[in-house]
Design a protein around this motif. Structure first.
Motif, mmCIF file in Angstrom:
data_model
loop_
_atom_site.group_PDB
_atom_site.id
_atom_site.type_symbol
_atom_site.label_atom_id
_atom_site.label_comp_id
_atom_site.label_asym_id
_atom_site.label_seq_id
_atom_site.Cartn_x
_atom_site.Cartn_y
_atom_site.Cartn_z
ATOM 1 N N ALA A 56 8.568 -0.694 -5.798
ATOM 2 C CA ALA A 56 7.156 -0.327 -5.767
ATOM 3 C C ALA A 56 6.654 -0.068 -4.347
ATOM 4 O O ALA A 56 5.451 0.104 -4.134
ATOM 5 C CB ALA A 56 6.316 -1.432 -6.407
ATOM 6 N N GLY A 57 7.557 -0.040 -3.372
ATOM 7 C CA GLY A 57 7.171 0.123 -1.980
ATOM 8 C C GLY A 57 7.251 -1.195 -1.236
ATOM 9 O O GLY A 57 7.856 -2.165 -1.716
ATOM 10 N N VAL A 58 6.674 -1.247 -0.071
ATOM 11 C CA VAL A 58 6.647 -2.490 0.708
ATOM 12 C C VAL A 58 5.666 -3.459 0.048
ATOM 13 O O VAL A 58 4.487 -3.156 -0.125
ATOM 14 C CB VAL A 58 6.214 -2.219 2.162
ATOM 15 N N MET A 59 6.163 -4.628 -0.336
ATOM 16 C CA MET A 59 5.331 -5.644 -0.997
ATOM 17 C C MET A 59 5.513 -6.963 -0.250
ATOM 18 O O MET A 59 6.631 -7.466 -0.134
ATOM 19 C CB MET A 59 5.730 -5.807 -2.462
ATOM 20 N N MET A 60 4.404 -7.514 0.233
ATOM 21 C CA MET A 60 4.468 -8.698 1.077
ATOM 22 C C MET A 60 3.536 -9.792 0.560
ATOM 23 O O MET A 60 2.513 -9.500 -0.074
ATOM 24 C CB MET A 60 4.106 -8.333 2.524
ATOM 25 N N PRO A 61 3.862 -11.061 0.829
ATOM 26 C CA PRO A 61 3.051 -12.172 0.315
ATOM 27 C C PRO A 61 1.669 -12.254 0.947
ATOM 28 O O PRO A 61 1.517 -12.113 2.168
ATOM 29 C CB PRO A 61 3.881 -13.409 0.673
ATOM 30 N N ASP A 79 6.780 4.057 5.877
ATOM 31 C CA ASP A 79 6.038 4.863 6.852
ATOM 32 C C ASP A 79 4.532 4.649 6.738
ATOM 33 O O ASP A 79 3.841 4.441 7.744
ATOM 34 C CB ASP A 79 6.365 6.353 6.662
ATOM 35 N N SER A 80 4.015 4.699 5.515
ATOM 36 C CA SER A 80 2.572 4.542 5.352
ATOM 37 C C SER A 80 2.138 3.111 5.645
ATOM 38 O O SER A 80 1.062 2.880 6.211
ATOM 39 C CB SER A 80 2.146 4.957 3.945
ATOM 40 N N THR A 81 2.972 2.127 5.278
ATOM 41 C CA THR A 81 2.641 0.734 5.574
ATOM 42 C C THR A 81 2.644 0.478 7.066
ATOM 43 O O THR A 81 1.781 -0.239 7.594
ATOM 44 C CB THR A 81 3.617 -0.216 4.866
ATOM 45 N N LEU A 82 3.597 1.065 7.769
ATOM 46 C CA LEU A 82 3.650 0.912 9.223
ATOM 47 C C LEU A 82 2.391 1.489 9.868
ATOM 48 O O LEU A 82 1.782 0.845 10.733
ATOM 49 C CB LEU A 82 4.884 1.608 9.784
ATOM 50 N N SER A 88 0.803 -1.219 0.000
ATOM 51 C CA SER A 88 0.000 0.000 0.000
ATOM 52 C C SER A 88 0.836 1.268 0.000
ATOM 53 O O SER A 88 0.286 2.364 0.032
ATOM 54 C CB SER A 88 -0.921 0.013 1.223
ATOM 55 N N GLY A 89 2.187 1.138 -0.029
ATOM 56 C CA GLY A 89 2.999 2.346 -0.024
ATOM 57 C C GLY A 89 4.376 2.107 0.547
ATOM 58 O O GLY A 89 4.862 0.970 0.605
#
Length: 287
Positions: free
Chosen positions: A268-273, A227-230, A223-224
């Motif tokens: 692309a930012g934080v990307m998680m499975p 900072d924004s993901t946290l 989602s970003g």
């Protein structure tokens, strides 16, 4: 139009989604839509809504999928989004449509017990809106009755928590700081209530659906930036729920969770499975 769900069968969920949870999802609507959009799009691809169809969007939330469905069925079709969360529906009703003649309707109604009509929809859809029923078979039966003969029901729901690193990794990082959680019923209403594919199939068949296809789908979601993901991670999911009960621990936990999120940074930012089931059920020929 505003109408309160008539039944109290899902009273706890109605209260939950009209308080902190619903307000959080409304506040973070853009970020959450961005995060789970790829999962919903796969379910939409499987459902394949066509021009001119009438579709109901179950648990429509802030309305992103309802608007997407409206653009797919066009002005010749119709879409109704339903949810039990007034804060999220308020966001949905104020979002712009993507083209002339597209006028999706929104109702505040419980899909398990509310009057959805009888044999009025070509298809039903849900993006993570069907895991919160006190009686899933009753809910699926109610949805099926609203479908025309041979109508179809497509939805996406989470596979088990231990397959979803985007939720599990931050929760594990925070675990040493959190009180031991109370034992939970894995089948109780909640994000992972439909994690067992065999159970999902059985419930849909018990509800009268003639055929059920369930396929796993995996994707990297985000989602970003960190900072924004946290900020989002500390508000939603199992960790967000734990911090609503223990807000004094947020400061201790934030740094540790940030360190975990940095391991998933991409261009692309934080990307998680993420791991979900894509479900498609077809109504019987008789109602």
């Amino acid at each position: 139009m505003s109408e309160k769900p008539a039944s109290a069968v899902n009273a706890a969920q109605i209260e939950y989604w009209n308080a902190a949870a619903g307000e959080t999802w409304a506040q973070y609507q853009e970020q959450l839509d961005r995060q789970i959009a790829p999962l919903g799009l796969e379910a939409l691809r499987t459902l394949a809504p066509a021009k001119g169809e009438a579709v109901i969007d179950i648990g429509c939330g802030c309305g992103q999928t309802t608007l997407d469905l409206a653009s797919r069925v066009g002005k010749e079709g119709s879409v109704m989004g339903i949810d039990i969360s007034a804060p999220m529906l308020d966001v949905a009703r104020h979002r712009p449509v993507s083209g002339p003649g597209l006028r999706p309707q929104f109702r505040e109604v419980d899909a398990q017990s509310g009057d959805l009509g009888r044999a009025v929809f070509d298809a039903a859809f849900s993006r993570f809106g069907v895991m919160f029923f006190s009686d899933p078979v009753a809910a699926f039966s109610n949805i099926r009755r609203a479908l025309k003969p041979r109508g179809r029901f497509g939805f996406v729901c989470w596979r088990p928590l231990d397959e979803n690193a985007w939720l599990l990794a931050p929760l594990n990082a925070a675990h040493p700081f959190l009180p031991a959680p109370a034992a939970a019923d894995p089948l109780a209403p909640g994000p992972f209530a439909l994690a067992d594919a065999d159970r999902v199939r059985s419930m849909l068949m018990d509800a009268g659906f003639a055929t059920v296809a369930i396929a796993p789908f995996d994707a990297l979601i985000g989602s970003g930036d960190v900072d924004s993901t946290l900020a989002l991670t500390l508000k939603v999911g199992p960790l967000g729920a734990a911090l609503r009960e223990n807000p004094q621990l947020k400061g201790k936990i934030a740094h540790t969770v940030r360190e975990v999120l940095t391991q998933y940074v991409t261009p692309a930012g934080v990307m998680m499975p993420a791991a979900v089931w894509i479900v498609l059920a077809h109504n019987d020929n008789s109602l």
